[in-house]
Design an enzyme around this catalytic site. Structure first.
Site, PDB file in Angstrom:
ATOM      1  N   LYS A  93      62.441   7.713 -44.976  1.00 25.75           N
ATOM      2  CA  LYS A  93      62.688   6.402 -44.923  1.00 25.75           C
ATOM      3  C   LYS A  93      61.916   5.708 -44.276  1.00 25.75           C
ATOM      4  O   LYS A  93      61.748   5.945 -43.063  1.00 25.75           O
ATOM      5  CB  LYS A  93      63.875   5.584 -43.986  1.00 25.75           C
ATOM      6  CG  LYS A  93      63.750   4.136 -44.627  1.00 25.75           C
ATOM      7  CD  LYS A  93      64.646   3.234 -43.106  1.00 25.75           C
ATOM      8  CE  LYS A  93      64.172   3.340 -41.712  1.00 25.75           C
ATOM      9  NZ  LYS A  93      63.316   1.651 -42.352  1.00 25.75           N
TER      10      LYS A  93
ATOM     11  N   GLU B 188      59.834  12.536 -32.103  1.00 17.50           N
ATOM     12  CA  GLU B 188      58.481  11.893 -32.434  1.00 17.50           C
ATOM     13  C   GLU B 188      58.521  10.776 -31.361  1.00 17.50           C
ATOM     14  O   GLU B 188      58.371  10.005 -32.388  1.00 17.50           O
ATOM     15  CB  GLU B 188      57.760  12.987 -32.964  1.00 17.50           C
ATOM     16  CG  GLU B 188      57.405  14.224 -33.583  1.00 17.50           C
ATOM     17  CD  GLU B 188      56.652  14.781 -32.761  1.00 17.50           C
ATOM     18  OE1 GLU B 188      56.248  14.529 -31.543  1.00 17.50           O
ATOM     19  OE2 GLU B 188      56.500  16.202 -32.978  1.00 17.50           O
TER      20      GLU B 188
ATOM     21  N   CYS C  45      50.136   7.415 -31.402  1.00 16.51           N
ATOM     22  CA  CYS C  45      50.712   7.358 -29.925  1.00 16.51           C
ATOM     23  C   CYS C  45      50.304   8.399 -29.590  1.00 16.51           C
ATOM     24  O   CYS C  45      50.367   8.410 -28.011  1.00 16.51           O
ATOM     25  CB  CYS C  45      52.129   8.450 -30.243  1.00 16.51           C
ATOM     26  SG  CYS C  45      52.118   9.344 -31.750  1.00 16.51           S
TER      27      CYS C  45
ATOM     28  N   GLU D 145      54.689   1.429 -23.264  1.00 18.37           N
ATOM     29  CA  GLU D 145      54.041   1.864 -23.915  1.00 18.37           C
ATOM     30  C   GLU D 145      52.934  -0.018 -24.997  1.00 18.37           C
ATOM     31  O   GLU D 145      53.801  -0.924 -25.764  1.00 18.37           O
ATOM     32  CB  GLU D 145      54.064   2.060 -25.170  1.00 18.37           C
ATOM     33  CG  GLU D 145      53.354   2.703 -26.101  1.00 18.37           C
ATOM     34  CD  GLU D 145      53.901   3.822 -27.587  1.00 18.37           C
ATOM     35  OE1 GLU D 145      55.290   3.922 -27.503  1.00 18.37           O
ATOM     36  OE2 GLU D 145      53.605   4.557 -27.857  1.00 18.37           O
TER      37      GLU D 145
HETATM   38  P1  NAD Z   1      60.021   1.748 -34.176  1.00 14.47           P
HETATM   39  O1  NAD Z   1      61.033   3.071 -32.912  1.00 14.47           O
HETATM   40  O2  NAD Z   1      60.054   0.904 -34.439  1.00 14.47           O
HETATM   41  O3  NAD Z   1      60.205   1.816 -36.008  1.00 14.47           O
HETATM   42  C1  NAD Z   1      60.275   3.822 -36.322  1.00 14.47           C
HETATM   43  C2  NAD Z   1      61.275   3.355 -37.781  1.00 14.47           C
HETATM   44  O4  NAD Z   1      62.320   3.474 -37.236  1.00 14.47           O
HETATM   45  C3  NAD Z   1      61.137   2.534 -38.346  1.00 14.47           C
HETATM   46  O5  NAD Z   1      61.352   3.528 -40.075  1.00 14.47           O
HETATM   47  C4  NAD Z   1      62.371   1.237 -38.668  1.00 14.47           C
HETATM   48  O6  NAD Z   1      62.568   0.602 -39.200  1.00 14.47           O
HETATM   49  C5  NAD Z   1      62.669   2.434 -38.510  1.00 14.47           C
HETATM   50  N1  NAD Z   1      64.412   1.937 -37.199  1.00 14.47           N
HETATM   51  C6  NAD Z   1      64.073   0.930 -36.480  1.00 14.47           C
HETATM   52  N2  NAD Z   1      65.407   1.026 -35.633  1.00 14.47           N
HETATM   53  C7  NAD Z   1      66.247   1.428 -36.496  1.00 14.47           C
HETATM   54  C8  NAD Z   1      68.019   1.690 -36.530  1.00 14.47           C
HETATM   55  N3  NAD Z   1      68.457   1.547 -35.392  1.00 14.47           N
HETATM   56  N4  NAD Z   1      68.048   3.354 -37.116  1.00 14.47           N
HETATM   57  C9  NAD Z   1      67.702   3.617 -37.460  1.00 14.47           C
HETATM   58  N5  NAD Z   1      65.671   3.522 -38.079  1.00 14.47           N
HETATM   59  C10 NAD Z   1      65.438   2.228 -37.273  1.00 14.47           C
HETATM   60  O7  NAD Z   1      58.232   2.163 -33.666  1.00 14.47           O
HETATM   61  P2  NAD Z   1      57.022   1.944 -35.249  1.00 14.47           P
HETATM   62  O8  NAD Z   1      57.054   0.024 -33.720  1.00 14.47           O
HETATM   63  O9  NAD Z   1      57.647   1.425 -36.370  1.00 14.47           O
HETATM   64  O10 NAD Z   1      56.275   2.708 -34.544  1.00 14.47           O
HETATM   65  C11 NAD Z   1      55.584   2.670 -33.950  1.00 14.47           C
HETATM   66  C12 NAD Z   1      56.202   3.723 -32.398  1.00 14.47           C
HETATM   67  O11 NAD Z   1      56.091   5.218 -32.719  1.00 14.47           O
HETATM   68  C13 NAD Z   1      55.405   3.908 -31.444  1.00 14.47           C
HETATM   69  O12 NAD Z   1      56.394   4.245 -29.952  1.00 14.47           O
HETATM   70  C14 NAD Z   1      54.579   4.892 -31.452  1.00 14.47           C
HETATM   71  O13 NAD Z   1      53.683   5.651 -30.120  1.00 14.47           O
HETATM   72  C15 NAD Z   1      55.612   6.275 -32.097  1.00 14.47           C
HETATM   73  N6  NAD Z   1      54.994   7.257 -32.638  1.00 14.47           N
HETATM   74  C16 NAD Z   1      55.064   8.057 -32.246  1.00 14.47           C
HETATM   75  C17 NAD Z   1      54.391   9.373 -32.825  1.00 14.47           C
HETATM   76  C18 NAD Z   1      54.749  10.746 -32.225  1.00 14.47           C
HETATM   77  O14 NAD Z   1      53.868  11.869 -33.500  1.00 14.47           O
HETATM   78  N7  NAD Z   1      55.097  11.213 -31.353  1.00 14.47           N
HETATM   79  C19 NAD Z   1      53.726   9.439 -34.285  1.00 14.47           C
HETATM   80  C20 NAD Z   1      53.682   7.988 -34.597  1.00 14.47           C
HETATM   81  C21 NAD Z   1      54.232   7.137 -33.967  1.00 14.47           C
END
Ligand code: NAD
Length: 515
Positions: free
Chosen positions: A171, A246, A280, A381
């Protein structure tokens, strides 16, 4: 047709349309139909069916699919990069020179690694048994990815999972599904059976939660924010299921008094602004020795002021917009609140208002000083083009021996909940060694910040999660280790049975003993 299930594009059944927006203009790139729990069911069923055949494919057969996939991505490199830039707003130089080539290289890496995935060689750890270890696929993996690097995040999830013989339902973030859908189609075109890779495009609370909770999903791999990561853990605990998380980061950037200041300033600007800071591992907190602080701040401000904001598809653009208006407001909120508690904005700190940029969710490259270590802008962040610089140390240059200034910098670097990435800038190999050991994060760079490579693992500690993406280490996430033990005695009354059958006669000598 925005679900990819069992090798076919199909409609989402929620009845809810969703506009994928170009963040540089606010215009719609494409309208997708969101998935709901029924689509998740269909996708998981397709992945479950495909698991039998795919898990039995030889490593060589899986490798051949991945090798072909690398070629197919390469053949479409330009159009995939363009699609990635349209849905995220990232500059075409970033998607064309980093995201797409990185994905091709990752695919080629896993094509090779698929053939090297081995258990431990057989051996007699007990004189009566031969033991061997099999590394086996886990089953259907449910993966959830964020919007900042949609193609690479999809690849980091899909490639190790399928190289190891699992099948997957991915997803992507609802606002950036387009390159993930194309990647899944190319996997089928490369020869994987239908259902090996399925993509559902839906929201987190609906499609994401249904996927994590699905009883036929054996493992959940999630990349995203730390709060959602906690929710994923809660939902997966019902299985319980294997999880790989992650999460967020807040990377420190430590500049010692002996550092090459020009290199550190360039590194800080590139490391903080890559992908408009929506990375990230982005450099977010520069701890600079007091003796070099003003020099560093002046040079970073000068370099940041020269960064060109513009249209994502213009090759001259250095920095594109943030992903959407809400992210722009979030970043502006952090900076405005920092002003409120006495921070000085050295450069940036504003939403550009030119005719060219006003329709997009742009934010100027920003450098902030005069904030305490416990300020929210240092601790949380932001995920935007904002670097905070703080001085450390006594002001006197290091003379060898005890190194209290370095110890202070390390303590500051470790003083957030996160532990994903960090860098240290010094010409002294001993200080570099000490810092790389003492900083608690999944990666530490010395005299650079950001580069990643397919052969090396990526993943965090502390609130940044656990488990590794990329590299052969990722197989530890996507495989289960099975111990298989063969009896060698071929007897009914085995030597160890005496612990249960108290009156059993002393054992005959082992048939192979002394052979
Ligand atoms: P997010 O957590 O809001 O969303 C990530 C994913 O989770 C999306 O697909 C979203 O639809 C889904 N999601 C949201 N709520 C959910 C729920 N209740 N149940 C299941 N899935 C759900 O993050 P974002 O804003 O899309 O991305 C930014 C974040 O990702 C930042 O915190 C960044 O640091 C992190 N990130 C980490 C890495 C890593 O390798 N550690 C890499 C890239 C991004």
């Amino acid at each position: 047709m925005h679900q990819y299930i069992a090798g076919q594009r199909s409609r989402g059944s929620s009845g809810n349309p969703y506009d994928v927006i170009d963040p540089s203009t606010g215009e719609t790139v494409e309208t997708v139909e969101l998935a709901d729990a029924d689509d998740v069911d269909r996708a998981v069923a397709a992945a479950s069916t495909a698991f039998g055949e795919w898990s039995r494919a030889t490593p060589g057969e899986r490798s051949a699919v991945l090798t072909k996939l690398a070629g197919l991505i390469e053949a479409e490199a330009e159009s995939i990069a363009e699609l990635e830039s349209k849905q995220t707003g990232k500059p075409i130089r970033l998607s064309g020179e980093f995201d797409v080539p990185g994905t091709i290289d990752n695919t080629a890496f896993f094509a090779g690694a698929a053939r090297e995935l081995a258990g431990k060689a057989a051996a007699e750890y007990s004189p009566d048994h031969t033991s061997m270890v099999r590394r086996e696929p886990i089953g259907v993996v449910g993966s959830i990815a964020p919007w900042n690097y949609p193609l690479q995040m999809a690849a980091w999830k899909v490639l190790p999972a399928i190289a190891a013989g699992n099948t997957i339902v991915l997803k992507p973030a609802e606002n950036t599904p387009l390159t993930s859908l194309r990647l899944a189609e190319l996997v089928t075109e490369a020869g994987a059976p239908a259902g090996v890779v399925n993509v559902i495009t839906g929201t987190g609370p609906v499609a994401g939660e249904a996927l994590i909770s699905h009883r036929d999903v054996a493992m959940v791999s999630f990349t995203g924010s730390s709060p959602v990561g906690r929710r994923v853990m809660e939902l997966a605990s019902g299985g319980p299921k294997r999880i790989h998380l992650e999460l967020g980061g807040k990377a420190p950037f430590v500049v010692l008094d002996d550092a090459d200041l020009e290199a550190a300033a360039h590194g800080a600007v590139a490391g903080a602004l890559i992908n408009t800071g929506q990375d990230c591992t982005a450099a977010t907190r520069a701890y600079v020795h007091r003796s070099r602080f003003s020099e560093f701040v002046d040079r970073v401000a000068e370099l940041m002021a020269a960064v060109r904001l513009g249209a994502p598809l213009d090759p001259a653009t250095d920095q594109g917009p943030l992903i959407h208006r809400a992210q722009q407001e979030r970043v502006a909120g952090f900076v405005d609140r920092a002003r409120g508690y006495g921070a000085r904005v050295v450069v940036g700190g504003e939403i550009p208002k030119t005719d060219e940029l006003i329709r997009g969710s742009y934010y100027a490259p920003t450098l902030i000083v005069d904030v305490p270590q416990d300020a929210e802008i240092v601790q949380r962040e932001i995920f935007g083009p904002v670097l905070v610089a703080l001085p450390f140390g006594s002001g006197a240059a290091h003379q060898g021996g005890n190194d209290p200034d370095l110890d202070e910098a390390i303590a500051l670097a470790n003083d957030t909940p996160f532990g994903l990435a960090a860098s240290v800038w010094t010409r002294d190999v001993h200080r570099a060694m000490h810092a790389t050991r003492a900083i608690r994060s999944g990666c530490v760079w010395v005299n650079d910040h950001i580069p990643i490579i397919s052969e090396m693992p990526h993943g965090g500690v502390k609130a940044s999660g656990f488990g590794k993406d990329m590299s052969s280490y990722s197989f530890e996430e996507y495989t289960a280790v099975k111990h298989v033990m063969y009896d060698l005695t071929a007897t009914a009354a085995k030597p160890w049975h005496r612990t249960v059958f108290r009156d059993a006669p002393p054992n005959e000598p082992h048939p192979l003993a002394g052979a």
